[in-house]
Design a protein around this motif. Structure first.
Motif, PDB file in Angstrom:
ATOM      1  N   MET A  23       0.796  -1.369  -0.419  1.00 16.33           N
ATOM      2  CA  MET A  23      -0.335   0.083  -0.023  1.00 16.33           C
ATOM      3  C   MET A  23       0.868   1.348  -0.409  1.00 16.33           C
ATOM      4  SD  MET A  23      -3.051  -0.889   2.799  1.00 16.33           S
ATOM      5  CE  MET A  23      -3.965   0.266   2.532  1.00 16.33           C
ATOM      6  N   ASN A  24       2.281   0.916   0.220  1.00 17.47           N
ATOM      7  CA  ASN A  24       2.536   2.038   0.086  1.00 17.47           C
ATOM      8  C   ASN A  24       3.029   3.171   1.131  1.00 17.47           C
ATOM      9  OD1 ASN A  24       5.512   3.549  -0.905  1.00 17.47           O
ATOM     10  ND2 ASN A  24       3.977   4.582  -2.616  1.00 17.47           N
ATOM     11  N   VAL A  25       2.240   2.737   2.400  1.00 19.02           N
ATOM     12  CA  VAL A  25       1.788   3.034   2.967  1.00 19.02           C
ATOM     13  C   VAL A  25       2.890   3.154   4.855  1.00 19.02           C
ATOM     14  CG1 VAL A  25       0.432   4.222   5.702  1.00 19.02           C
ATOM     15  CG2 VAL A  25      -0.147   3.895   2.931  1.00 19.02           C
ATOM     16  N   ASN A  26       3.304   4.060   5.194  1.00 19.30           N
ATOM     17  CA  ASN A  26       4.209   3.286   6.221  1.00 19.30           C
ATOM     18  C   ASN A  26       3.580   2.826   8.046  1.00 19.30           C
ATOM     19  OD1 ASN A  26       6.193   3.369   8.437  1.00 19.30           O
ATOM     20  ND2 ASN A  26       7.186   5.158   8.326  1.00 19.30           N
ATOM     21  N   ARG A  27       3.992   1.689   8.288  1.00 22.32           N
ATOM     22  CA  ARG A  27       3.489   0.449   9.176  1.00 22.32           C
ATOM     23  C   ARG A  27       3.018   1.686  10.676  1.00 22.32           C
ATOM     24  NH1 ARG A  27       7.590  -3.683  11.008  1.00 22.32           N
ATOM     25  NH2 ARG A  27       5.899  -3.704  12.742  1.00 22.32           N
ATOM     26  N   THR A  32       1.932   4.449  10.546  1.00 16.52           N
ATOM     27  CA  THR A  32       0.028   5.590  10.287  1.00 16.52           C
ATOM     28  C   THR A  32      -0.732   3.840  10.556  1.00 16.52           C
ATOM     29  OG1 THR A  32       1.644   6.659   8.406  1.00 16.52           O
ATOM     30  CG2 THR A  32      -1.126   6.745   8.468  1.00 16.52           C
ATOM     31  N   ILE A  33      -0.597   2.906   9.483  1.00  9.79           N
ATOM     32  CA  ILE A  33      -1.543   1.974   9.804  1.00  9.79           C
ATOM     33  C   ILE A  33      -1.489   1.813  11.560  1.00  9.79           C
ATOM     34  CG2 ILE A  33      -1.879  -0.554   9.161  1.00  9.79           C
ATOM     35  CD1 ILE A  33      -2.574   1.432   7.097  1.00  9.79           C
ATOM     36  N   PHE A  34      -1.020   2.098  12.252  1.00  9.27           N
ATOM     37  CA  PHE A  34      -0.916   1.469  13.171  1.00  9.27           C
ATOM     38  C   PHE A  34      -2.056   1.639  14.591  1.00  9.27           C
ATOM     39  CE2 PHE A  34       0.277   1.671  18.312  1.00  9.27           C
ATOM     40  CZ  PHE A  34      -0.032   0.277  18.513  1.00  9.27           C
ATOM     41  N   ARG A  58      -6.933   4.490  16.809  1.00  4.16           N
ATOM     42  CA  ARG A  58      -8.285   5.571  16.405  1.00  4.16           C
ATOM     43  C   ARG A  58      -9.525   5.004  16.309  1.00  4.16           C
ATOM     44  NH1 ARG A  58      -7.449  10.445  12.267  1.00  4.16           N
ATOM     45  NH2 ARG A  58      -5.589  10.501  13.171  1.00  4.16           N
ATOM     46  N   LEU A  59      -9.785   4.148  15.272  1.00  9.79           N
ATOM     47  CA  LEU A  59     -10.678   3.210  14.696  1.00  9.79           C
ATOM     48  C   LEU A  59     -11.227   2.560  15.792  1.00  9.79           C
ATOM     49  CD1 LEU A  59     -12.922   2.224  12.528  1.00  9.79           C
ATOM     50  CD2 LEU A  59     -11.431   0.676  12.327  1.00  9.79           C
ATOM     51  N   GLN A  60     -10.517   2.232  16.904  1.00 13.87           N
ATOM     52  CA  GLN A  60     -11.283   1.534  17.793  1.00 13.87           C
ATOM     53  C   GLN A  60     -11.394   2.296  18.641  1.00 13.87           C
ATOM     54  OE1 GLN A  60      -7.098  -1.001  18.900  1.00 13.87           O
ATOM     55  NE2 GLN A  60      -8.002  -2.255  17.578  1.00 13.87           N
ATOM     56  N   LYS A  61     -10.792   3.292  19.249  1.00 14.93           N
ATOM     57  CA  LYS A  61     -11.151   4.241  19.908  1.00 14.93           C
ATOM     58  C   LYS A  61     -12.168   5.284  19.568  1.00 14.93           C
ATOM     59  CE  LYS A  61      -6.496   5.620  22.486  1.00 14.93           C
ATOM     60  NZ  LYS A  61      -6.199   6.069  22.988  1.00 14.93           N
ATOM     61  N   THR A  62     -12.705   5.512  18.235  1.00  7.39           N
ATOM     62  CA  THR A  62     -13.687   6.964  18.211  1.00  7.39           C
ATOM     63  C   THR A  62     -14.500   5.976  16.893  1.00  7.39           C
ATOM     64  OG1 THR A  62     -12.032   7.802  16.439  1.00  7.39           O
ATOM     65  CG2 THR A  62     -11.942   8.829  18.613  1.00  7.39           C
ATOM     66  N   ASN A  63     -14.201   4.511  16.729  1.00  6.84           N
ATOM     67  CA  ASN A  63     -14.980   4.330  15.523  1.00  6.84           C
ATOM     68  C   ASN A  63     -15.293   4.874  14.193  1.00  6.84           C
ATOM     69  OD1 ASN A  63     -15.960   1.848  17.322  1.00  6.84           O
ATOM     70  ND2 ASN A  63     -18.053   2.862  17.857  1.00  6.84           N
TER      71      ASN A  63
END
Length: 110
Positions: A1-5, A7-9, A14-19
Motif C-alpha cells: 500500500m506504500n504506507v508506513n507501518r 500510520t496503519i497502527f 483511532r478506529l478502535q477508540k472513536t469508531n
C-alpha cells in the motif's frame, strides 16, 4: 500500500477508540459569516450577476455586526461555483445590423 507501518497502527488505534478514522476538529479562526448569510449572498449574486464583490461586501454585515471584506465575499462565491462577471460593453446590434453582417460575411467567405 506504500504506507508506513506506524500510520496503519495509528489509524487502527483511532478506529478502535472513536469508531472513525477521520481527523478530529481543530481550533482555528471562526468564520465571520454564517452559512445562512453565505446562502443569501449567493442568491443575491445569482439575481444580479454583475454585482461586484466590493459592492456586495459594503452591504453585508458579519456575525459581530462588522462589515466583511470583498475577499471574503469572493471566497464564499467561489466555493459556490460563482465567478466574476462583467457587463457586456460593445456595439448594440439591431436585427438589421446582424443581417447585414451575415450578408457581408457570406460575400467575403469565398
Amino acid at each position: 500500500m506504500n504506507v508506513n507501518r506506524t500510520t496503519i497502527f495509528r489509524l487502527r488505534q483511532r478506529l478502535q477508540k472513536t469508531n472513525t478514522v477521520s481527523d478530529r476538529p481543530r481550533s482555528g479562526r471562526p468564520r465571520c459569516t454564517t452559512q445562512r448569510q453565505d446562502r443569501n449572498r449567493v442568491r443575491n449574486h445569482m439575481n444580479n450577476r454583475c454585482l461586484s464583490a466590493s459592492a456586495s461586501s459594503r452591504k453585508t454585515r458579519g456575525r459581530n455586526n462588522q462589515l466583511i471584506s470583498a475577499n471574503t465575499v469572493r471566497r464564499r462565491l467561489s466555493t459556490s461555483g460563482i465567478c466574476a462577471r462583467r457587463p457586456y460593453i460593445g456595439p448594440i446590434l439591431t436585427q438589421r445590423h446582424r443581417h447585414q453582417r451575415t450578408l457581408w460575411a457570406q460575400e467575403h467567405a469565398a
